[in-house]
Each structure stands twice: as C-alpha cells, then as structure tokens.
Design a protein around this motif. Structure first.
Motif, PDB file in Angstrom:
ATOM      1  N   LYS A 240      35.193  19.083  -0.908  1.00 14.07           N
ATOM      2  CA  LYS A 240      36.590  18.712  -1.164  1.00 14.07           C
ATOM      3  C   LYS A 240      36.701  17.209  -1.358  1.00 14.07           C
ATOM      4  N   GLY A 241      37.473  16.823  -2.361  1.00 15.19           N
ATOM      5  CA  GLY A 241      37.691  15.412  -2.651  1.00 15.19           C
ATOM      6  C   GLY A 241      36.666  14.798  -3.582  1.00 15.19           C
ATOM      7  N   LEU A 242      35.759  15.622  -4.134  1.00 17.24           N
ATOM      8  CA  LEU A 242      34.681  15.091  -4.978  1.00 17.24           C
ATOM      9  C   LEU A 242      35.115  14.833  -6.417  1.00 17.24           C
ATOM     10  N   ASP A 243      36.311  15.265  -6.790  1.00 21.43           N
ATOM     11  CA  ASP A 243      36.717  15.206  -8.197  1.00 21.43           C
ATOM     12  C   ASP A 243      36.623  13.805  -8.811  1.00 21.43           C
ATOM     13  N   PRO A 244      37.115  12.739  -8.155  1.00 21.43           N
ATOM     14  CA  PRO A 244      36.991  11.412  -8.785  1.00 21.43           C
ATOM     15  C   PRO A 244      35.535  11.031  -9.081  1.00 21.43           C
ATOM     16  N   ARG A 245      34.637  11.365  -8.169  1.00 21.48           N
ATOM     17  CA  ARG A 245      33.227  11.043  -8.384  1.00 21.48           C
ATOM     18  C   ARG A 245      32.645  11.843  -9.550  1.00 21.48           C
ATOM     19  N   LEU A 246      32.962  13.128  -9.630  1.00 17.63           N
ATOM     20  CA  LEU A 246      32.455  13.949 -10.726  1.00 17.63           C
ATOM     21  C   LEU A 246      32.920  13.407 -12.069  1.00 17.63           C
ATOM     22  N   ARG A 247      34.165  13.035 -12.148  1.00 22.34           N
ATOM     23  CA  ARG A 247      34.701  12.549 -13.426  1.00 22.34           C
ATOM     24  C   ARG A 247      34.140  11.168 -13.763  1.00 22.34           C
ATOM     25  N   ALA A 248      33.864  10.365 -12.743  1.00 20.36           N
ATOM     26  CA  ALA A 248      33.247   9.058 -12.993  1.00 20.36           C
ATOM     27  C   ALA A 248      31.806   9.213 -13.485  1.00 20.36           C
ATOM     28  N   GLU A 249      31.101  10.216 -12.978  1.00 16.95           N
ATOM     29  CA  GLU A 249      29.722  10.453 -13.422  1.00 16.95           C
ATOM     30  C   GLU A 249      29.661  10.879 -14.878  1.00 16.95           C
ATOM     31  N   GLY A 250      30.694  11.593 -15.350  1.00 24.54           N
ATOM     32  CA  GLY A 250      30.758  11.963 -16.755  1.00 24.54           C
ATOM     33  C   GLY A 250      30.236  13.358 -17.040  1.00 24.54           C
ATOM     34  N   VAL A 251      30.466  13.790 -18.277  1.00 19.81           N
ATOM     35  CA  VAL A 251      30.195  15.168 -18.650  1.00 19.81           C
ATOM     36  C   VAL A 251      28.706  15.487 -18.681  1.00 19.81           C
ATOM     37  N   GLU A 252      27.860  14.526 -19.063  1.00 26.86           N
ATOM     38  CA  GLU A 252      26.424  14.809 -19.114  1.00 26.86           C
ATOM     39  C   GLU A 252      25.889  15.119 -17.715  1.00 26.86           C
ATOM     40  N   ALA A 253      26.318  14.361 -16.745  1.00 28.01           N
ATOM     41  CA  ALA A 253      25.873  14.606 -15.374  1.00 28.01           C
ATOM     42  C   ALA A 253      26.366  15.957 -14.881  1.00 28.01           C
ATOM     43  N   PHE A 254      27.591  16.320 -15.262  1.00 29.89           N
ATOM     44  CA  PHE A 254      28.109  17.616 -14.825  1.00 29.89           C
ATOM     45  C   PHE A 254      27.341  18.752 -15.487  1.00 29.89           C
ATOM     46  N   ARG A 255      27.030  18.598 -16.775  1.00 28.99           N
ATOM     47  CA  ARG A 255      26.215  19.614 -17.442  1.00 28.99           C
ATOM     48  C   ARG A 255      24.892  19.798 -16.713  1.00 28.99           C
ATOM     49  N   GLY A 256      24.322  18.684 -16.231  1.00 32.79           N
ATOM     50  CA  GLY A 256      23.069  18.757 -15.496  1.00 32.79           C
ATOM     51  C   GLY A 256      23.215  19.544 -14.193  1.00 32.79           C
TER      52      GLY A 256
END
Length: 418
Positions: A240-256
């Motif tokens: 919980k609360g990780l959303d700002p970090r995920l969006r800062a990391e960007g889409v490539e990191a999320f795809r990973g």
C-alpha cells in the motif's frame, strides 16, 4: 419546484439497481441516480456468486442472465510456501446449478438488470445525474437530495435540482458523497496492499482455462491473472502506498515486474503503453458502526468497503439490497417508515458483514501481509492439513464464499416466473 418520489437510490451499481428493481416490483416509486452516462467502466468487480445467481432465478431472470457473455470459475486456490497451492474452495462440491462463480462483465449485468427494472412502471433511472447534497426537513431528517446533471459528451454541468423522497439510500460506493454529507465516518482496518489493474492480450492458441485465476507470488508482490475469452485481466498487488514510486520508475520498469512474475506473458507486456494504462484501486476495508440516520440508509460499500480478497463485495452488497427491499417496501407503501425500519436492515446485515470482513482480515494477515514483507504466505497448518487430507472439506469454504454467512432470498412480492 422540487420533484418527488418515494425512494431515491443514489448510485447505479449492483446494490442500487437491485434495490430499485425489487422496490419497484413492490409498487414503490423509486428513482435511481447514476452519475455516469453508461456502465462501461473497466476493472469493476464482476464475480457473480451463487447467492446472486439464485436470486436472479427467484426473480425470473435466470435464463436471461445465463445468456449474457460469461465464463465459470470452479475453485479458489490458496498459495502455500514450499509447495503446490491447495484448493481452498471447490465449488464443484456444491449442489447444481449453484456450483460455480460466474465471471460476467459488470456493464452487461447492470444493463440487463436495468432493462428488467424498466418493465416496472414505478422505476426510473436518471443517468448523468449526480447527487451532491442531502435535503433535510425542519427536524433534521433527510428528505431527499440535491443533484446536478452533466452533458454525456463534455461532462459539463447542464442542470440540477432537488428530488424529495421519504427514503434516501446511499449506494454510492466506498467514496460515498452522501456518507460525508451525513457526517458518518467508517472505522478503517489496516490493509497491506493496493491493486493496479490492466489488460494483456490473450492468444487464440492459449489453452489456459477460461475463467481460471492464476496467482503468481514474487518476493514482495503478487500478480493475479483472470483469464477471459479474449484477454487476460491482470491485477498487480504490491505494498500500500507504492503508487508514486511505481509511476516514478516508469512503464519499462513496470513491464519488467510483470514479466518477472509471468514469464509466459513477457512477449506481450508492450501492450502496457504507459503508466496511464494502470488503474489503481486504493484497497480499503472499513465499516460504519451506524448505517442510517432518519430518512437515510447506507448499504454496500458506502456502509462497509470490502477488500477484493475473495471477490465477495458485489454479492454482499446485493444481499444488503435484498434485505433492505424486504424490510422497507411495506412501510414505504404505507407511509409508516421510521428509523426503526432502517435499523432493522443494519441488524439483519451486520453479522454477515462482520464475518466476511473478519475472514478478509485473516487472509490479509496470513497471506498478503507476509508477501508484501518479503516472506512466504503462512496459512494455518490445520487448515492446510484438512484441505489436503480431506478434499470434501473444501465444500465448507466453497459454500461460505458462494453464498455468504446469511444468504438472502427474493421477497415474494418480487418473484416472477421466467
């Protein structure tokens, strides 16, 4: 000049539409306000459990419901550290025809229910109409709502007014405007995760069963895939609360992150074009100690927000609506409604809410909190032993998930033959 009705229902979700349908079948003049132009919104709960399917049969709507696009889920599995998942709930052990969970897009279900409700002369639904405030009489009792209407294309406010009613029912979800206006504050329970929803394509040659749920557990996250006919509906669960970090990391990191958890889907993570394709669900688990004030009743998520664990939220809300219709239809028609009737609805639905939320809190603690902390899930060992040693034991949790602790039947006044 204000318009009037006997009951105004705010929110056109499953609870609101079912309540409107049932009250209208009793002859109550009921108006449902829905702020959107239609029901076409992704990533809303669409697991229809046996309790709701049985209700639709009792209403004479079962045949039409089964004709909607849907698939069937036969069991829920529980992850176990160092071993294969165990079947927590085997719906196949239940009696036909209520031995499965139906996976139905919520917009199809709501459109179907609205069409059924429109057959009743006392039912009205107003789309693009948002309740903004409560009306109160000289005694302070709620006597309806103020509302505004929006243009369906531009979403600009184009009108508004007042709608007076003997009863106002808030079915406007976990962020209920009417709850805030009434000064009611729910008790919040700790939740260890949030959920990010998105879709990935499903190839025609994939043999994973339609309606299967495939959880994959990482070091501190979970990927839950709901297999549909043409796509995978994916839920990524992380702290919980990780959303700002995920969006800062960007889409490539999320795809990973997705590819790491589901290597078999790594070839299509490019379908996540940007972080805007992720739909964040701020997971909440809460409940009001009091669901009503004079002239006002709250049900569903407005009274008790549920975790997505177990997919029971819609069905619990629908059962709230059934109980409310049974208890309130007669006093509404006789114009004898008082706060005691509203209290009776809460009394009827309090124990089921408490039981389900307690189950969800346990599941959060032994599974999700462990994973989010980088530890293996720890389901109770006696439960795992019973599930593995006595497969028929799976009928007990299956019935609890499928029907809930106090399933509601359609009131006689609402029943129709197919």
């Amino acid at each position: 000049m204000a318009a009037s009705t006997q009951c105004v229902v705010v929110g056109g979700g499953p609870a609101g539409i079912v309540l409107g349908l049932l009250l209208a079948r009793a002859g109550v003049r009921v108006t449902v306000l829905e702020k959107h132009a239609d029901f076409l919104r992704d990533f809303r709960g669409d697991t229809v459990h046996a309790s709701t399917i049985r209700l639709l049969d009792e209403l004479g709507l079962g045949e039409g419901f089964r004709a909607l696009p849907q698939s069937r889920l036969g069991n829920f599995r529980l992850p176990v550290a160092g071993g294969d998942p165990v079947v927590l709930a085997d719906f196949g052990l239940l009696k036909e025809p209520y031995n499965y969970v139906a996976m139905v897009p919520q917009w199809d279900l709501l459109n179907f229910l609205v069409e059924a409700a429109r057959q009743e002369p006392t039912f009205t639904v107003l789309m693009n109409t948002e309740a903004t405030d409560l009306l109160r009489d000289d005694s302070g009792a709620v006597g309806g709502v103020r509302y505004q209407t929006r243009d369906p294309l531009t979403r600009a406010v184009v009108g508004g007014g007042e709608l007076r009613a003997s009863l106002t029912v808030a079915c406007d979800g976990r962020g209920s405007v009417l709850r805030s206006q009434a000064g009611l504050v729910p008790r919040e329970f700790s939740v260890p995760f949030d959920t990010w929803w998105f879709r990935l394509p499903r190839h025609a040659n994939e043999d994973e069963p339609v309606a299967s749920i495939a959880p994959r557990f990482g070091t501190s996250d979970v990927l839950l895939s709901l297999t549909r006919k043409d796509y995978h509906q994916i839920a990524y669960l992380a702290a919980k609360g990780l959303d700002p970090r995920l969006r800062a990391e960007g889409v490539e990191a999320f795809r990973g992150r997705v590819a790491r958890l589901r290597t078999d889907l790594a070839d299509r993570v490019g379908a996540i074009e940007s972080m805007d394709d992720l739909h964040l669900l701020d997971v909440k688990l809460n409940r009001l100690s009091r669901w009503h004030k004079p002239g006002l009743l709250l049900i569903g998520d407005a009274a008790h927000a549920m975790s997505p664990a177990g997919g029971v939220g819609i069905n619990l809300a629908v059962q709230d609506a059934v109980a409310a219709a049974r208890i309130l239809a007669s006093p509404l028609l006789k114009e004898t409604l008082d706060d005691g009737h509203l209290a009776a609805v809460q009394k009827r639905r309090w124990l089921p809410t408490l039981v389900v939320q307690t189950f969800q809190r346990i599941l959060h603690r032994v599974v999700f909190a462990q994973v989010m902390a980088g530890k293996p899930p720890k389901p109770p060992k006696p439960l795992i032993f019973a599930l593995r040693t006595f497969p028929a034991f799976g009928k007990l949790p299956a019935r609890m998930i499928a029907f809930g602790p106090r399933p509601e039947h359609a009131p006689e006044f609402a029943r129709r033959k197919p």
